[in-house]
Design a protein around this motif. Structure first.
Motif, PDB file in Angstrom:
ATOM      1  N   ILE A   4      -1.269   6.457  -2.545  1.00  0.00           N
ATOM      2  CA  ILE A   4      -1.108   7.037  -1.074  1.00  0.00           C
ATOM      3  C   ILE A   4      -1.837   8.388  -1.159  1.00  0.00           C
ATOM      4  CG2 ILE A   4       0.915   5.582  -0.440  1.00  0.00           C
ATOM      5  CD1 ILE A   4       2.513   7.858  -0.513  1.00  0.00           C
ATOM      6  N   THR A   8      -0.215  10.814   3.835  1.00  0.00           N
ATOM      7  CA  THR A   8       0.813   9.609   4.051  1.00  0.00           C
ATOM      8  C   THR A   8       2.079   9.967   3.509  1.00  0.00           C
ATOM      9  OG1 THR A   8      -1.154   8.093   4.064  1.00  0.00           O
ATOM     10  CG2 THR A   8       1.086   7.258   3.633  1.00  0.00           C
ATOM     11  N   LEU A   9       2.277  10.644   2.252  1.00  0.00           N
ATOM     12  CA  LEU A   9       3.518  10.710   1.478  1.00  0.00           C
ATOM     13  C   LEU A   9       4.523  11.749   2.294  1.00  0.00           C
ATOM     14  CD1 LEU A   9       5.404  10.630  -0.749  1.00  0.00           C
ATOM     15  CD2 LEU A   9       4.180  12.434  -1.900  1.00  0.00           C
ATOM     16  N   ARG A  11       4.322  12.199   5.578  1.00  0.00           N
ATOM     17  CA  ARG A  11       4.650  11.427   6.661  1.00  0.00           C
ATOM     18  C   ARG A  11       5.742  10.268   6.553  1.00  0.00           C
ATOM     19  NH1 ARG A  11      -0.228  10.366   7.901  1.00  0.00           N
ATOM     20  NH2 ARG A  11      -0.337   8.197   7.310  1.00  0.00           N
ATOM     21  N   ARG A  12       5.674   9.787   5.336  1.00  0.00           N
ATOM     22  CA  ARG A  12       6.686   8.799   5.050  1.00  0.00           C
ATOM     23  C   ARG A  12       7.970   9.307   4.895  1.00  0.00           C
ATOM     24  NH1 ARG A  12       3.576   3.840   1.714  1.00  0.00           N
ATOM     25  NH2 ARG A  12       2.247   3.458   3.177  1.00  0.00           N
ATOM     26  N   LEU A  13       8.017  10.502   4.432  1.00  0.00           N
ATOM     27  CA  LEU A  13       9.297  11.151   4.175  1.00  0.00           C
ATOM     28  C   LEU A  13       9.691  12.010   5.109  1.00  0.00           C
ATOM     29  CD1 LEU A  13       8.401  12.239   0.265  1.00  0.00           C
ATOM     30  CD2 LEU A  13       9.835  10.302   1.079  1.00  0.00           C
ATOM     31  N   SER A  73      -5.108   3.517   1.152  1.00  0.00           N
ATOM     32  CA  SER A  73      -5.565   4.425   2.425  1.00  0.00           C
ATOM     33  C   SER A  73      -6.898   3.751   2.886  1.00  0.00           C
ATOM     34  CB  SER A  73      -6.068   5.757   1.705  1.00  0.00           C
ATOM     35  OG  SER A  73      -4.713   6.586   1.363  1.00  0.00           O
ATOM     36  N   THR A  76      -6.050   0.811   5.414  1.00  0.00           N
ATOM     37  CA  THR A  76      -5.268   1.437   6.301  1.00  0.00           C
ATOM     38  C   THR A  76      -6.371   2.104   7.475  1.00  0.00           C
ATOM     39  OG1 THR A  76      -3.353   2.006   5.422  1.00  0.00           O
ATOM     40  CG2 THR A  76      -3.903   3.232   7.282  1.00  0.00           C
TER      41      THR A  76
END
Length: 97
Positions: A4, A8-9, A11-13, A73, A76
């Motif tokens: 990722i 993204t990392l 944002r996901r956390l 990525s 997406t």
């Protein structure tokens, strides 16, 4: 990488890129130096298409050629595999006026 992007990392956390950017700087890399993933991918796809034809611009090949772009990525960013060649052809056929 974990498959990722650096954006993204966090944002996901539920966080921000601030701590990640600082860690990257401490490793001697300027996190703002690279162009956005979309720009790198479109440029890489256009180059692959020009050199080897449309069939060579797979998402896998572009992920490798565009360094630091994960396959997920690209899926997406371009909403699947059909979006990348379309974006690359648009980028290469624009007429500067």
């Amino acid at each position: 990488m974990a498959g990722i992007s650096r954006s993204t990392l966090p944002r996901r956390l539920g966080g921000t890129r601030t701590a990640l950017n600082e860690a990257v700087r401490q490793a001697g890399i300027d996190p703002r130096r690279a162009a956005p993933a979309r720009e790198r991918a479109v440029a890489a796809a256009a180059e692959l298409i020009a050199e080897r034809g449309l069939g060579s611009a797979t998402l896998d090949a572009v992920a490798v050629a565009a360094a630091d772009c994960s396959l997920s990525s690209l899926h997406t960013i371009f909403d699947g595999r059909e979006g990348l060649p379309a974006a690359a052809s648009t980028a290469t056929t624009r007429c500067p006026i």
